[in-house]
Design a protein around this motif. Structure first.
Motif, mmCIF file in Angstrom:
data_model
loop_
_atom_site.group_PDB
_atom_site.id
_atom_site.type_symbol
_atom_site.label_atom_id
_atom_site.label_comp_id
_atom_site.label_asym_id
_atom_site.label_seq_id
_atom_site.Cartn_x
_atom_site.Cartn_y
_atom_site.Cartn_z
ATOM 1 N N ALA A 245 29.505 35.944 -5.118
ATOM 2 C CA ALA A 245 28.208 35.811 -4.324
ATOM 3 C C ALA A 245 27.700 34.144 -4.830
ATOM 4 O O ALA A 245 27.624 34.043 -6.092
ATOM 5 N N LYS A 246 27.279 33.542 -3.885
ATOM 6 C CA LYS A 246 26.624 32.229 -4.382
ATOM 7 C C LYS A 246 25.491 31.941 -3.527
ATOM 8 O O LYS A 246 25.574 32.284 -2.054
ATOM 9 N N VAL A 247 24.508 31.219 -3.813
ATOM 10 C CA VAL A 247 23.293 30.919 -3.237
ATOM 11 C C VAL A 247 23.114 29.471 -3.295
ATOM 12 O O VAL A 247 23.339 28.859 -4.473
ATOM 13 N N ARG A 248 22.934 28.817 -2.195
ATOM 14 C CA ARG A 248 22.981 27.338 -1.971
ATOM 15 C C ARG A 248 21.547 27.053 -1.300
ATOM 16 O O ARG A 248 20.961 27.710 -0.362
ATOM 17 N N GLU A 249 21.007 25.851 -1.450
ATOM 18 C CA GLU A 249 19.932 25.406 -0.708
ATOM 19 C C GLU A 249 20.244 23.965 0.148
ATOM 20 O O GLU A 249 20.881 23.047 -0.359
ATOM 21 N N HIS A 250 19.624 24.081 1.226
ATOM 22 C CA HIS A 250 19.739 22.722 2.012
ATOM 23 C C HIS A 250 18.319 22.299 2.440
ATOM 24 O O HIS A 250 17.645 23.249 2.934
ATOM 25 N N SER A 251 18.077 21.094 2.804
ATOM 26 C CA SER A 251 17.097 20.357 3.527
ATOM 27 C C SER A 251 17.747 19.962 4.818
ATOM 28 O O SER A 251 18.546 19.327 4.839
ATOM 29 N N VAL A 252 17.008 20.039 5.681
ATOM 30 C CA VAL A 252 17.549 19.991 7.038
ATOM 31 C C VAL A 252 16.227 19.391 7.885
ATOM 32 O O VAL A 252 14.977 19.893 7.903
ATOM 33 N N ALA A 253 16.657 18.348 8.691
ATOM 34 C CA ALA A 253 15.751 17.989 9.598
ATOM 35 C C ALA A 253 15.530 18.602 11.246
ATOM 36 O O ALA A 253 16.610 19.481 11.268
ATOM 37 N N SER A 254 14.277 18.766 11.357
ATOM 38 C CA SER A 254 14.019 19.921 12.430
ATOM 39 C C SER A 254 14.771 19.405 13.598
ATOM 40 O O SER A 254 14.742 18.278 14.010
ATOM 41 N N GLY A 255 15.619 20.339 14.463
ATOM 42 C CA GLY A 255 16.145 20.303 15.579
ATOM 43 C C GLY A 255 17.530 19.422 15.330
ATOM 44 O O GLY A 255 18.403 18.915 16.262
ATOM 45 N N LYS A 256 18.071 18.960 14.172
ATOM 46 C CA LYS A 256 19.073 18.488 13.933
ATOM 47 C C LYS A 256 20.412 19.235 13.340
ATOM 48 O O LYS A 256 19.973 20.226 12.920
ATOM 49 N N GLN A 257 21.475 19.087 13.936
ATOM 50 C CA GLN A 257 22.632 19.963 13.515
ATOM 51 C C GLN A 257 23.245 19.307 11.941
ATOM 52 O O GLN A 257 23.202 18.253 11.690
ATOM 53 N N VAL A 258 23.391 20.430 11.024
ATOM 54 C CA VAL A 258 24.011 20.097 9.863
ATOM 55 C C VAL A 258 25.129 20.912 9.542
ATOM 56 O O VAL A 258 25.108 22.248 9.847
ATOM 57 N N ARG A 259 25.998 20.407 9.012
ATOM 58 C CA ARG A 259 27.195 21.532 8.418
ATOM 59 C C ARG A 259 27.101 21.989 7.228
ATOM 60 O O ARG A 259 26.467 21.418 6.198
ATOM 61 N N LEU A 260 26.953 23.489 7.131
ATOM 62 C CA LEU A 260 26.653 24.191 6.059
ATOM 63 C C LEU A 260 27.997 24.549 5.314
ATOM 64 O O LEU A 260 27.934 24.750 3.991
ATOM 65 N N VAL A 261 29.057 24.825 6.113
ATOM 66 C CA VAL A 261 30.249 25.440 5.457
ATOM 67 C C VAL A 261 31.626 24.763 5.947
ATOM 68 O O VAL A 261 31.373 24.653 7.322
ATOM 69 N N MET A 262 32.307 24.364 5.217
ATOM 70 C CA MET A 262 33.740 23.887 5.827
ATOM 71 C C MET A 262 34.696 24.426 4.881
ATOM 72 O O MET A 262 34.947 24.103 3.576
ATOM 73 N N VAL A 263 35.631 25.415 5.181
ATOM 74 C CA VAL A 263 36.731 26.043 4.421
ATOM 75 C C VAL A 263 38.005 25.610 4.900
ATOM 76 O O VAL A 263 38.256 25.822 6.261
ATOM 77 N N PRO A 264 38.963 24.911 4.000
ATOM 78 C CA PRO A 264 40.042 24.578 4.501
ATOM 79 C C PRO A 264 41.360 25.633 4.326
ATOM 80 O O PRO A 264 40.894 26.601 3.604
ATOM 81 N N ASN A 265 42.573 25.515 4.909
ATOM 82 C CA ASN A 265 43.478 26.631 4.858
ATOM 83 C C ASN A 265 44.384 26.330 3.795
ATOM 84 O O ASN A 265 45.646 26.503 3.996
#
Length: 158
Positions: A31-51
């Motif tokens: 288990a891992k806990v991360r934090e992000h700051s995000v601008a309201s109404g903007k899309q942000v990538r949270l996770v990207m997992v390669p194969n």
């Protein structure tokens, strides 16, 4: 006749083995806990997992499963292909990826949270809880945990 020490001995054995037994399932899932700051109404990538496997060969497509969706926004899951950055453990490799993006409700500011299970190419499952701080539209974006994956975080581009 039974000795009064047997139940005590059995209880002592269970108490000693308890942490080992309780740790069993936890070892299978990191288990891992991360934090992000995000601008309201903007899309942000949270996770990207390669194969990519540990030896950098291609494996099966990773799987993302949202176990706790956000209360004040929406998630978008996309599949694509990227070339890994030179700083990645498998530099400059072409890989298929699964990515998860977040966008808050219009005008929302405050906190939100997403929990996602990630099944990697080796079959291991990890859980990530991502705590989001959503600020005004002009606020600075990006992860607070210092992750560096060599890619922009503020667009839906993979």
């Amino acid at each position: 006749m039974t000795s009064p020490f047997r139940p005590t001995l059995a209880l002592a054995v269970l108490m000693a083995a308890g942490p080992v037994l309780a740790a069993g399932p936890a070892l299978a899932q990191a288990a891992k806990v991360r934090e992000h700051s995000v601008a309201s109404g903007k899309q942000v990538r949270l996770v990207m997992v390669p194969n990519l496997k540990k030896d950098c060969s291609l494996g099966p497509q990773p799987e993302l499963k949202v176990t706790s969706p956000p209360k004040n926004g929406a998630l978008i899951q996309r599949a694509g292909k990227v070339k890994t950055p030179a700083t990645y453990r498998c530099p400059n490799a072409e890989a298929n990826v699964q990515a998860l993006f977040y966008e808050s409700k219009a005008g929302f500011t405050g906190t939100d949270e997403v929990t996602v299970e990630i099944k990697g190419t080796d079959g291991t499952v990890s859980t990530q809880t991502i705590k989001l701080t959503v600020g005004a539209a002009g606020s600075k974006e990006g992860p607070k945990d210092g992750s560096k994956d060599g890619a922009k975080k503020d667009t839906t581009d993979l």
